[in-house]
Motif scaffolding. Structure first.
Motif, mmCIF file in Angstrom:
data_model
loop_
_atom_site.group_PDB
_atom_site.id
_atom_site.type_symbol
_atom_site.label_atom_id
_atom_site.label_comp_id
_atom_site.label_asym_id
_atom_site.label_seq_id
_atom_site.Cartn_x
_atom_site.Cartn_y
_atom_site.Cartn_z
ATOM 1 N N ALA A 120 0.848 -1.192 0.000
ATOM 2 C CA ALA A 120 0.000 0.000 0.000
ATOM 3 C C ALA A 120 0.883 1.242 0.000
ATOM 4 N N PRO A 121 1.317 1.701 -1.165
ATOM 5 C CA PRO A 121 2.153 2.908 -1.206
ATOM 6 C C PRO A 121 1.429 4.108 -0.614
ATOM 7 N N SER A 122 2.114 4.830 0.251
ATOM 8 C CA SER A 122 1.543 6.030 0.852
ATOM 9 C C SER A 122 1.820 7.217 -0.048
ATOM 10 N N ILE A 123 0.756 7.851 -0.527
ATOM 11 C CA ILE A 123 0.952 8.980 -1.430
ATOM 12 C C ILE A 123 1.503 10.206 -0.711
ATOM 13 N N LEU A 124 1.679 10.111 0.604
ATOM 14 C CA LEU A 124 2.340 11.187 1.338
ATOM 15 C C LEU A 124 3.746 11.434 0.786
ATOM 16 N N SER A 125 4.353 10.391 0.202
ATOM 17 C CA SER A 125 5.706 10.511 -0.346
ATOM 18 C C SER A 125 5.717 10.736 -1.848
ATOM 19 N N ALA A 126 4.537 10.867 -2.454
ATOM 20 C CA ALA A 126 4.454 11.074 -3.896
ATOM 21 C C ALA A 126 4.726 12.530 -4.249
ATOM 22 N N PHE B 167 4.536 12.421 10.173
ATOM 23 C CA PHE B 167 5.511 12.723 9.135
ATOM 24 C C PHE B 167 5.991 11.436 8.473
ATOM 25 N N GLY B 168 6.309 11.523 7.179
ATOM 26 C CA GLY B 168 6.906 10.399 6.487
ATOM 27 C C GLY B 168 8.406 10.357 6.716
ATOM 28 N N ASP C 38 2.578 0.471 9.241
ATOM 29 C CA ASP C 38 2.894 1.734 8.569
ATOM 30 C C ASP C 38 3.961 2.476 9.351
ATOM 31 N N GLY C 39 5.082 2.765 8.663
ATOM 32 C CA GLY C 39 6.132 3.571 9.266
ATOM 33 C C GLY C 39 7.496 2.926 9.172
ATOM 34 N N GLY C 40 8.379 3.523 8.413
ATOM 35 C CA GLY C 40 9.742 2.999 8.312
ATOM 36 C C GLY C 40 9.837 1.670 7.597
ATOM 37 N N ILE C 41 8.867 1.357 6.749
ATOM 38 C CA ILE C 41 8.905 0.083 6.029
ATOM 39 C C ILE C 41 9.785 0.237 4.790
ATOM 40 N N ALA D 293 4.112 1.710 2.537
ATOM 41 C CA ALA D 293 5.473 2.171 2.278
ATOM 42 C C ALA D 293 5.416 3.420 1.422
ATOM 43 N N GLY D 294 5.956 4.498 1.951
ATOM 44 C CA GLY D 294 5.987 5.748 1.207
ATOM 45 C C GLY D 294 7.313 5.946 0.518
#
Length: 222
Positions: free
Chosen positions: A8-14, A145-146, A177-180, A198-199
């Motif tokens: 599940a890519p986190s779009i927070l990092s997109a 935060f990412g 979720d976090g640091g993956i 994973a972002g």
């Protein structure tokens, strides 16, 4: 290793200037879920997006929209995100006075309901909710935060929750979720996680790297 590991890519990092393109790119690269982190600057120390952005992104992918609400109070926003196109809506027990009622509200809109556990939150609040939840999210960093480092103690929570889920006999996603990344993903999977958010690890290297990044997280890079 757990079967059917989903990424599940986190779009927070997109790239926020091209979110529609980014959602299409991760879909084509093999993402299973699109993870949307919603932050209000109150419940967590950051502000991200609202229902209108989810609605705008919905036509860009048929994948499951996995919407994590880090907002308080959360109940007034459930309907908006449900109607915007969320498939799974995850909330925190601390984000409202009656989390059981919140989960029922999510389901009243025909959506799957999730509950999220912060690093400082014990597992006790989850036990009475096992019959209501479709997903349990373990935060392996403090939300807001990412790009943060994975908290190793999260593995113990995953192991305990995996036992609880197996004992319940219900089909419940166990998400982390976090640091993956390529190093921590195998540890999380071994501890019982079957959905990896994973972002940074997904979006690093640009669109041409997304498919390889997702394969690596899933456990069969190449």
């Amino acid at each position: 290793m757990q079967k059917n590991i989903r990424i599940a890519p986190s779009i927070l990092s997109a790239d926020f200037a091209a979110l529609g393109q980014e959602v299409r790119a991760i879909t084509e690269a093999g993402a299973d879920y699109v993870h949307v982190d919603v932050m209000d600057g109150h419940f967590v120390p950051n502000i991200t997006i609202g229902p209108d952005v989810v609605k705008a992104l919905r036509p860009h992918s048929e994948r499951t929209f996995d919407v994590h609400l880090m907002i308080s109070p959360v109940d007034p926003y459930i309907e908006g995100f449900a109607k915007a196109g969320a498939d799974i809506i995850t909330v925190h027990p601390e984000a409202g006075p009656h989390v059981h009622r919140t989960l029922q509200l999510i389901k009243s809109f025909g959506k799957k309901a999730g509950v999220s556990i912060n690093p400082g939150t014990p597992l006790a609040p989850v036990k009475p909710l096992m019959e209501e939840v479709d997903l349990i999210l373990v935060m392996s960093v403090n939300p807001g935060f990412g790009g943060q480092a994975f908290i190793p103690e999260s593995l113990r929570k995953l192991e305990s929750l995996r036992r609880m889920i197996d004992d319940s006999g219900r089909d419940i996603d166990l998400e982390v979720d976090g640091g993956i990344n390529r190093e921590t993903a195998p540890q999380a999977i071994a501890a019982g996680a079957d959905v990896l958010v994973a972002g940074s690890a997904t979006f690093k290297g640009g669109p041409e790297a997304y498919a390889e990044n997702i394969r690596a997280l899933r456990g069969h890079a190449g």
